[in-house]
Scaffold this motif. Structure first.
Motif, PDB file in Angstrom:
ATOM      1  N   VAL A   1       0.842  -1.178   0.000  1.00 57.89           N
ATOM      2  CA  VAL A   1       0.000   0.000   0.000  1.00 57.89           C
ATOM      3  C   VAL A   1       0.887   1.241   0.000  1.00 57.89           C
ATOM      4  CG1 VAL A   1      -1.688   1.318   1.334  1.00 57.89           C
ATOM      5  CG2 VAL A   1      -1.839  -1.160   1.251  1.00 57.89           C
ATOM      6  N   GLU A   2       0.663   2.120  -0.951  1.00 59.35           N
ATOM      7  CA  GLU A   2       1.417   3.369  -1.002  1.00 59.35           C
ATOM      8  C   GLU A   2       0.783   4.365  -0.044  1.00 59.35           C
ATOM      9  OE1 GLU A   2       2.546   6.907  -4.123  1.00 59.35           O
ATOM     10  OE2 GLU A   2       1.971   4.956  -4.897  1.00 59.35           O
ATOM     11  N   LEU A   3       1.601   4.882   0.880  1.00 58.12           N
ATOM     12  CA  LEU A   3       1.110   5.875   1.834  1.00 58.12           C
ATOM     13  C   LEU A   3       1.446   7.269   1.331  1.00 58.12           C
ATOM     14  CD1 LEU A   3       2.154   4.136   5.151  1.00 58.12           C
ATOM     15  CD2 LEU A   3      -0.089   4.155   4.072  1.00 58.12           C
ATOM     16  N   ARG A   4       0.653   8.242   1.724  1.00 61.75           N
ATOM     17  CA  ARG A   4       0.875   9.618   1.297  1.00 61.75           C
ATOM     18  C   ARG A   4       0.661  10.533   2.488  1.00 61.75           C
ATOM     19  NH1 ARG A   4      -4.402  11.849  -0.056  1.00 61.75           N
ATOM     20  NH2 ARG A   4      -5.908  10.204   0.223  1.00 61.75           N
ATOM     21  N   LEU A   5       0.991  11.795   2.304  1.00 61.70           N
ATOM     22  CA  LEU A   5       0.765  12.771   3.368  1.00 61.70           C
ATOM     23  C   LEU A   5      -0.723  12.903   3.629  1.00 61.70           C
ATOM     24  CD1 LEU A   5       3.254  15.553   2.285  1.00 61.70           C
ATOM     25  CD2 LEU A   5       3.462  14.072   4.262  1.00 61.70           C
ATOM     26  N   GLN A   6      -1.088  12.934   4.883  1.00 63.98           N
ATOM     27  CA  GLN A   6      -2.485  13.128   5.253  1.00 63.98           C
ATOM     28  C   GLN A   6      -2.917  14.571   4.970  1.00 63.98           C
ATOM     29  OE1 GLN A   6      -4.420  10.384   6.700  1.00 63.98           O
ATOM     30  NE2 GLN A   6      -2.648   9.457   5.708  1.00 63.98           N
ATOM     31  N   ARG A   7      -1.965  15.492   5.085  1.00 58.53           N
ATOM     32  CA  ARG A   7      -2.186  16.902   4.772  1.00 58.53           C
ATOM     33  C   ARG A   7      -1.038  17.349   3.878  1.00 58.53           C
ATOM     34  NH1 ARG A   7      -2.931  16.495  10.640  1.00 58.53           N
ATOM     35  NH2 ARG A   7      -5.121  16.737  11.104  1.00 58.53           N
ATOM     36  N   ASP A   8      -1.247  18.378   3.088  1.00 60.77           N
ATOM     37  CA  ASP A   8      -0.222  18.837   2.155  1.00 60.77           C
ATOM     38  C   ASP A   8       1.009  19.375   2.871  1.00 60.77           C
ATOM     39  OD1 ASP A   8      -1.589  18.183  -0.144  1.00 60.77           O
ATOM     40  OD2 ASP A   8      -2.553  20.125  -0.323  1.00 60.77           O
ATOM     41  N   LEU A   9       2.124  19.384   2.160  1.00 60.23           N
ATOM     42  CA  LEU A   9       3.368  19.997   2.603  1.00 60.23           C
ATOM     43  C   LEU A   9       3.458  21.338   1.887  1.00 60.23           C
ATOM     44  CD1 LEU A   9       6.116  19.719   4.087  1.00 60.23           C
ATOM     45  CD2 LEU A   9       6.995  18.680   1.986  1.00 60.23           C
TER      46      LEU A   9
ATOM     47  N   ALA B   1       5.426   8.174  10.657  1.00 60.38           N
ATOM     48  CA  ALA B   1       6.743   7.733  10.170  1.00 60.38           C
ATOM     49  C   ALA B   1       6.754   7.709   8.639  1.00 60.38           C
ATOM     50  CB  ALA B   1       7.087   6.355  10.739  1.00 60.38           C
ATOM     51  N   ALA B   2       5.683   7.210   8.030  1.00 57.79           N
ATOM     52  CA  ALA B   2       5.597   7.189   6.563  1.00 57.79           C
ATOM     53  C   ALA B   2       5.588   8.611   6.011  1.00 57.79           C
ATOM     54  CB  ALA B   2       4.354   6.425   6.113  1.00 57.79           C
ATOM     55  N   GLU B   3       4.850   9.520   6.656  1.00 64.44           N
ATOM     56  CA  GLU B   3       4.832  10.919   6.222  1.00 64.44           C
ATOM     57  C   GLU B   3       6.235  11.515   6.318  1.00 64.44           C
ATOM     58  OE1 GLU B   3       0.492  12.750   7.185  1.00 64.44           O
ATOM     59  OE2 GLU B   3       1.718  12.285   8.937  1.00 64.44           O
ATOM     60  N   CYS B   4       6.945  11.206   7.403  1.00 63.85           N
ATOM     61  CA  CYS B   4       8.295  11.740   7.592  1.00 63.85           C
ATOM     62  C   CYS B   4       9.259  11.203   6.546  1.00 63.85           C
ATOM     63  CB  CYS B   4       8.793  11.440   9.003  1.00 63.85           C
ATOM     64  SG  CYS B   4       7.982  12.437  10.278  1.00 63.85           S
ATOM     65  N   ARG B   5       9.129   9.922   6.175  1.00 64.38           N
ATOM     66  CA  ARG B   5       9.983   9.368   5.114  1.00 64.38           C
ATOM     67  C   ARG B   5       9.748  10.109   3.801  1.00 64.38           C
ATOM     68  NH1 ARG B   5       8.845   4.618   7.845  1.00 64.38           N
ATOM     69  NH2 ARG B   5       7.092   4.083   6.496  1.00 64.38           N
ATOM     70  N   LEU B   6       8.483  10.382   3.483  1.00 65.16           N
ATOM     71  CA  LEU B   6       8.168  11.102   2.255  1.00 65.16           C
ATOM     72  C   LEU B   6       8.696  12.536   2.314  1.00 65.16           C
ATOM     73  CD1 LEU B   6       6.852  11.370  -0.498  1.00 65.16           C
ATOM     74  CD2 LEU B   6       4.669  11.786   0.647  1.00 65.16           C
ATOM     75  N   ILE B   7       8.503  13.211   3.432  1.00 66.17           N
ATOM     76  CA  ILE B   7       9.003  14.586   3.586  1.00 66.17           C
ATOM     77  C   ILE B   7      10.520  14.611   3.469  1.00 66.17           C
ATOM     78  CG2 ILE B   7       9.267  16.487   5.240  1.00 66.17           C
ATOM     79  CD1 ILE B   7       6.377  15.743   6.203  1.00 66.17           C
ATOM     80  N   ALA B   8      11.196  13.659   4.100  1.00 63.44           N
ATOM     81  CA  ALA B   8      12.664  13.593   4.010  1.00 63.44           C
ATOM     82  C   ALA B   8      13.100  13.428   2.556  1.00 63.44           C
ATOM     83  CB  ALA B   8      13.198  12.458   4.875  1.00 63.44           C
ATOM     84  N   SER B   9      12.396  12.606   1.807  1.00 59.98           N
ATOM     85  CA  SER B   9      12.718  12.403   0.400  1.00 59.98           C
ATOM     86  C   SER B   9      12.525  13.688  -0.402  1.00 59.98           C
ATOM     87  CB  SER B   9      11.844  11.280  -0.173  1.00 59.98           C
ATOM     88  OG  SER B   9      12.042  11.146  -1.549  1.00 59.98           O
TER      89      SER B   9
END
Length: 168
Positions: free
Chosen positions: A1-9, A46-54
């Motif tokens: 399952v691909e996770l995404r930000l719950q709210r925009d960055l 944690a998934a949101e943080c991985r995406l933000i870090a990327s």
């Protein structure tokens, strides 16, 4: 399952006195979790943080000298297992004045709002300028106290000129 930000960055770019700055604002997943959800709130953060870090690594690779701040409501204490996922972005948390006295989430006295800076932003940071604004008037419309940081606009660290505060 691909996770995404719950709210925009949100990214805002500023330029003043020859210094460019990018500020990213976050509002990560809250600790509240519906029973039907398969992942815990911490796993989602944690998934949101991985995406933000990327996202931040890619951004900084394109503009390696640009000062970058990441600030906002992280809905987690520092350091936490979920927020550790931000480490690959090369950001350091800025400590607040008075953080031993007041949290940003005032009903529980927890500091879940943070300001993170890359090395270029840390160099223009006014020492000890990060504040938690713990005023009774701020508690009327929110359960969070505002956080802010002042940045020095001049490349000369002795200059007294400052930016308007970045805050969340």
């Amino acid at each position: 399952v691909e996770l995404r930000l719950q709210r925009d960055l949100l990214r805002c770019d500023f330029s003043c006195n020859g210094i460019d700055l990018s500020v990213f604002n976050v509002h990560l997943k809250s600790p509240n979790q519906p029973r039907w959800c398969l992942l815990t709130a911490s796993e989602l953060r944690a998934a949101e943080c991985r995406l933000i870090a990327s996202i931040l690594r890619d951004f900084q690779a394109q503009q390696p000298q640009r000062p970058v701040l990441l600030l906002g409501d992280f809905n987690d204490l520092w350091p936490s297992q979920a927020l550790a996922e931000l480490q690959p972005a090369g950001l350091e948390r800025i400590d607040y004045q008075g953080s031993d006295k007041a949290g940003t989430f005032w009903p529980a006295g927890l500091t879940i709002d943070h300001v993170l800076a890359n090395p270029a932003a840390s160099r223009i940071l006014v020492r000890d300028s990060a504040l938690i604004h713990d005023a009774a008037s701020l508690r009327r419309g929110s359960d969070h106290c505002a956080v802010s940081v002042d940045l020095l606009l001049s490349a000369d660290q002795s200059s007294a000129e400052r930016t308007p505060s970045a805050s969340s």
